[in-house]
Design a protein around this motif. Structure first.
Motif, PDB file in Angstrom:
ATOM      1  N   VAL A   5       9.784  24.920  10.902  1.00 27.49           N
ATOM      2  CA  VAL A   5      10.343  26.137   9.456  1.00 27.49           C
ATOM      3  C   VAL A   5       9.776  25.051   8.074  1.00 27.49           C
ATOM      4  O   VAL A   5      10.231  25.825   7.167  1.00 27.49           O
ATOM      5  CB  VAL A   5      11.999  26.008   9.614  1.00 27.49           C
ATOM      6  N   SER A  14       6.573  28.857   7.727  1.00 27.15           N
ATOM      7  CA  SER A  14       8.116  29.081   7.105  1.00 27.15           C
ATOM      8  C   SER A  14       8.686  30.395   6.631  1.00 27.15           C
ATOM      9  O   SER A  14       9.309  31.063   6.517  1.00 27.15           O
ATOM     10  CB  SER A  14       8.212  27.695   5.932  1.00 27.15           C
ATOM     11  N   SER A  54      16.049  35.264  10.458  1.00 25.97           N
ATOM     12  CA  SER A  54      15.099  33.587   9.909  1.00 25.97           C
ATOM     13  C   SER A  54      13.792  33.609  10.295  1.00 25.97           C
ATOM     14  O   SER A  54      13.826  33.592  12.043  1.00 25.97           O
ATOM     15  CB  SER A  54      16.133  32.715   9.374  1.00 25.97           C
ATOM     16  N   ALA A  55      13.402  32.750  10.104  1.00 26.60           N
ATOM     17  CA  ALA A  55      12.035  31.733  11.145  1.00 26.60           C
ATOM     18  C   ALA A  55      12.755  30.835  11.225  1.00 26.60           C
ATOM     19  O   ALA A  55      11.682  31.096  12.475  1.00 26.60           O
ATOM     20  CB  ALA A  55      11.479  31.043   9.677  1.00 26.60           C
ATOM     21  N   ALA A  72       9.362  34.436   8.717  1.00 26.67           N
ATOM     22  CA  ALA A  72      10.369  34.956   8.363  1.00 26.67           C
ATOM     23  C   ALA A  72      10.840  36.263   8.122  1.00 26.67           C
ATOM     24  O   ALA A  72      11.371  37.466   8.019  1.00 26.67           O
ATOM     25  CB  ALA A  72      11.376  34.241   6.644  1.00 26.67           C
TER      26      ALA A  72
END
Length: 298
Positions: free
Chosen positions: A292, A229, A240-241, A233
């Motif tokens: 995530v 998570s 985003s992750a 990123a």
């Protein structure tokens, strides 16, 4: 003409016909042998090494919206008008001594134009395959428009064998709503973390390469994911992750993590399978949701 001369001429003509037939047979046999050598063979042994084609799939270019796996707009994606052919092969060493294998031994050739393409992965790394060991390798080729069929060939020393004959798919005129893989991860169905955990630890066996999730230490050949998570990123600026995980699962070579084990760079090309060919949209969403959610263990 005397009877003796006539007999001699008939005998000479018979010998000529036999010789001609033998030459035609040898020539025909050579053509047959050549045709057989050019026929695709999924498993071939050359120079002491055995190579098996496991899978080959054409990815759509980023602007296409077809019904096969395609690349989102990511760094490393094929350029406009190009199609990427991704192949997975396994090299096996049946000998008692180590053997070297270079991914550049694989070529994609257009016989009608005499054009060859080498793998996109420019790293000229040489892999050493130990005795009775196997090495999985994933490679990709970016192919511009070409009318003729293309052949995946393995060139090792003076030997050459064909592993695959295929045609570059045309750009389809299909609407985006028909696309199997959307551009953005948010367009997937809502993910279920529990189902993603089952996939990760079960059928997909991700832990067999990525190791345990509780601690960084431990045997593995792929990056640690216990804190995905946070780390996911930071991999690609602006992603985003979840988006990074999604694109990496579709094309493991779009971005190679800088380190897999402490101080050891990750393999190039990536050995991770193309999960876009083996999971559904729901399963993809579940797996991304699970990843995530990993924030530092378990």
């Amino acid at each position: 003409m005397s009877a003796g001369v006539a007999t001699l001429l008939r005998s000479s003509w018979k010998r000529s016909r036999v010789g001609l037939a033998l030459l035609l047979t040898l020539a025909g046999g050579g053509l047959v042998l050549r045709a057989w050598l050019q026929q695709p063979r999924r498993e071939v042994e050359q120079g002491g090494l055995r190579l098996r084609l496991e899978r080959a799939v054409w990815l759509h270019e980023p602007t296409d919206h077809g019904d096969a796996a395609r690349l989102p707009g990511a760094a490393g994606a094929p350029g406009p008008g190009q199609r990427r052919l991704v192949v997975e092969v396994t090299a096996f060493n049946p000998r008692g001594t180590p053997l070297d294998f270079t991914p550049g031994e694989l070529r994609l050739a257009d016989a009608t134009r005499g054009t060859e393409w080498t793998p996109v992965e420019a790293d000229p790394a040489v892999f050493t395959v130990g005795p009775a060991r196997m090495l999985p390798v994933t490679l990709s080729f970016d192919v511009p428009p070409t009318p003729g069929p293309v052949r995946l060939e393995w060139v090792r020393g003076s030997e050459r064998a064909t592993l695959l004959a295929t045609g570059r798919p045309p750009t389809p005129g299909v609407s985006r709503t028909q696309s199997r893989w959307p551009l953005r991860v948010e367009e997937l169905p809502p993910g279920r973390e529990g189902a993603g955990s089952v996939l990760f630890h079960g059928r997909l066996a991700c832990a067999s390469c990525h190791g345990g999730l509780a601690r960084v230490e431990g045997p593995r050949i792929a990056p640690f994911l216990g804190d995905f998570s946070r780390v996911g990123a930071t991999r690609v600026a602006g992603k985003s992750a979840a988006q990074y995980a999604y694109e990496s699962l579709l094309d493991p070579n779009a971005f190679i993590a800088p380190e897999c084990v402490a101080g050891v760079p990750c393999a190039r090309p990536s050995v991770m399978p193309l999960y876009g060919e083996s999971v559904t949209q729901q399963e993809m969403a579940d797996l991304v949701r699970y990843l995530v959610g990993l924030q530092g263990g378990g």
